[in-house]
Enzyme design. Structure first.
Site, PDB file in Angstrom:
ATOM      1  CB  CYS A  56      -0.946   0.005   1.198  1.00  0.00           C
ATOM      2  SG  CYS A  56      -2.069  -1.406   1.269  1.00  0.00           S
ATOM      3  CG  HIS A 110      -0.492   3.345   4.054  1.00  0.00           C
ATOM      4  ND1 HIS A 110      -0.192   3.385   5.386  1.00  0.00           N
ATOM      5  CD2 HIS A 110      -0.994   2.108   3.823  1.00  0.00           C
ATOM      6  CE1 HIS A 110      -0.482   2.229   5.943  1.00  0.00           C
ATOM      7  NE2 HIS A 110      -0.976   1.437   5.006  1.00  0.00           N
TER       8      HIS A 110
END
Length: 518
Positions: A56, A110
């Site tokens: 991510c 993120h």
């Protein structure tokens, strides 16, 4: 492209989490994704788009700065690029600097130190980023087991009315995104709204009714559920995050190569597909809101994901690898006046049309997520940033990707073997470890550099020094070569020293694209 088609547009930028190309518009016969398919029918669909690292934080940072992980120097979750490598301008920051109101809902950057605990506000966003309040329950014991108790399970289909607040994170994010779209329709100023949906990321905490779309007797196992015989151990990801869930722990699967029982594999695949359909419904809410507010003809819509997710292929689950199932993502771009034209009042902008009948709007050649920034900027009327110089740590605004505007202007003539997508993944050791999926920077010993062309996927696992970010190209820890025509699932590794020399010879004849390592 005409000047009128490149007038300034709003942008609705939608990012799913851990979504592979399991969508109807990408040819998946099982998955029900009517809203994304509908969007695709009016959009340009990039069939072969690849993330730069299949996890991510590195992937999102790379996509949103248009810099590769070796430039952001973010391979884990534990540093902020503006401090760690360079003060790079992000995609939303670029729009903000041109007078747009920029807004973030859900998981776009993120969260955590990777975006300075603020989702890069105020650099990237005009207002603080929104995160759904119910997300704090996501990894708690929320899943009813057969024993009647609550567990932190992987498979977590729930009755939404019984959840805290009677909601789930993606439902809250869709609500907030709709509210913001309504406020923008009244305001009239140009906007860039990024919406990050959490699903199909684990746990599969989803409304239970979506499971009914996927009866277990219709689910099949991955066609290649075994670890390839000649896969170098450094390439294998042992899916530790999946193993940690309560229901998977009970299976007592041996580390690292033990196989999940077939009946549980089928249930994982069922829940993943159901999570995709649940996320698809939230995308549909956003698209219908654009129509309801008469914003469709002035808004570019981008739909993508940060990386894929293995569903049992190669004996693997989750992301954390260089295989196509982990690196290939959907990439769909709707540009009003370019991919579709103004509709009469009585026509919906988004009726269903079979995307495969719209062949002139499909791009089959390789593209990358670093291409998203320059393309969205150009197609929205802001122009594309310049290419980065070889050393760009001091350059705030530039791109390491390609502006894909030409693909909107000219129909694809066929395969272009010179177009290559690059991905990479770090490892702490030559064999699978507890931290192989997500090693901290200080623990990285090997970097797997992978290129995907029309003909092959080629990966070299090379010695890496995390202190000076240097790669030792003569220190080869393993190699992989899969020929796509005969082996589309990438199951038979034919790498050898002789083939290595052949591929390197081919690469020398290509123009410099991406990594100079090759």
């Amino acid at each position: 492209l005409s000047e009128s088609s490149l007038r300034r547009k709003n942008v609705l930028f939608i990012v799913a989490d851990d979504l592979r190309t399991s969508l109807g518009c990408y040819g998946d016969p099982l998955v029900k994704s009517p809203n994304i398919d509908q969007l695709a029918s009016k959009s340009q669909v990039f069939l072969n788009a690849y993330a730069q690292q299949a996890v991510c934080a590195p992937s999102r940072t790379s996509m949103l700065t248009s810099r590769r992980p070796d430039t952001t120097r973010l391979y884990d979750f534990k540093s902020y690029w503006r401090v760690h490598s360079g003060n790079y301008t992000t995609l939303p920051q670029h729009f903000k600097s041109h007078g747009y109101t920029t807004m973030s809902v859900g998981k776009v950057f993120h969260p955590g130190i990777a975006s300075n605990h603020s989702d890069d506000y105020p650099y990237s966003w005009s207002i603080p980023a929104y995160h759904p309040a119910s997300f704090r329950f996501e990894n708690q014991k929320m899943c009813k087991g057969k024993d009647g108790d609550l567990h932190a399970n992987l498979l977590c289909a729930v009755n939404v009315s019984e959840q805290p607040g009677g909601t789930l994170p993606d439902l809250e994010s869709a609500d907030e995104a709709v509210r913001l779209l309504k406020s923008r329709a009244v305001d009239g100023a140009p906007f860039f709204l990024a919406v990050g949906f959490h699903k199909p990321h684990i746990p599969f905490r989803i409304p239970q009714e979506y499971l009914s779309l996927y009866p277990l007797d219709k689910i099949i196992l991955a066609p290649d559920p075994d670890v390839p015989k000649l896969l170098p151990p450094v390439a294998y990801n042992p899916w530790t995050d999946v193993r940690k869930r309560d229901d998977v722990q009970k299976l007592n699967v041996s580390f690292p190569y033990g196989r999940i029982p077939d009946d549980f594999q089928l249930r994982i695949r069922q829940h993943y597909y159901a999570a995709v359909s649940y996320m698809d419904a939230q995308v549909g809410r956003l698209l219908s809101t654009l129509d309801d507010l008469s914003l469709t003809d002035s808004t570019m819509v981008v739909f993508t994901s940060d990386h894929g997710w293995s569903l049992g292929e190669h004996g693997e689950w989750a992301k954390y690898s260089n295989f196509d199932v982990a690196t290939r993502v959907p990439l769909i771009m709707f540009v009003p006046g370019v991919t579709t034209y103004h509709n009469w009042l009585w026509e919906s902008t988004f009726p269903f049309i079979d995307v495969f009948s719209q062949s002139e709007q499909i791009v089959r050649n390789m593209v990358e997520l670093v291409d998203v920034f320059p393309t969205v900027s150009y197609m929205s009327g802001l122009g594309a940033p310049e290419y980065c110089p070889d050393v760009s740590l001091q350059v705030e605004l530039c791109t390491e990707g390609d502006n894909l505007a030409r693909t909107f202007r000219y129909k694809e003539r066929g395969k272009n073997p010179e177009l290559i997508a690059f991905s990479q993944y770090p490892r702490p050791a030559d064999t699978p470890q507890e931290n192989s999926d997500l090693p901290d920077l200080k623990d990285i010993k090997v970097m797997g550099y992978s290129l995907r062309s029309w003909d092959y996927r080629y990966t070299l696992w090379l010695g890496f020094n995390p202190r000076d970010f240097q790669v030792n190209t003569s220190d080869v820890h393993g190699g992989e070569l899969y020929m796509m025509e005969d082996d589309p699932g990438q199951d038979t590794n034919i790498y050898s020293d002789a083939l290595h020399r052949m591929v390197m010879g081919k690469m020398e004849s290509l123009p410099q694209v991406g990594f100079s390592l090759f």
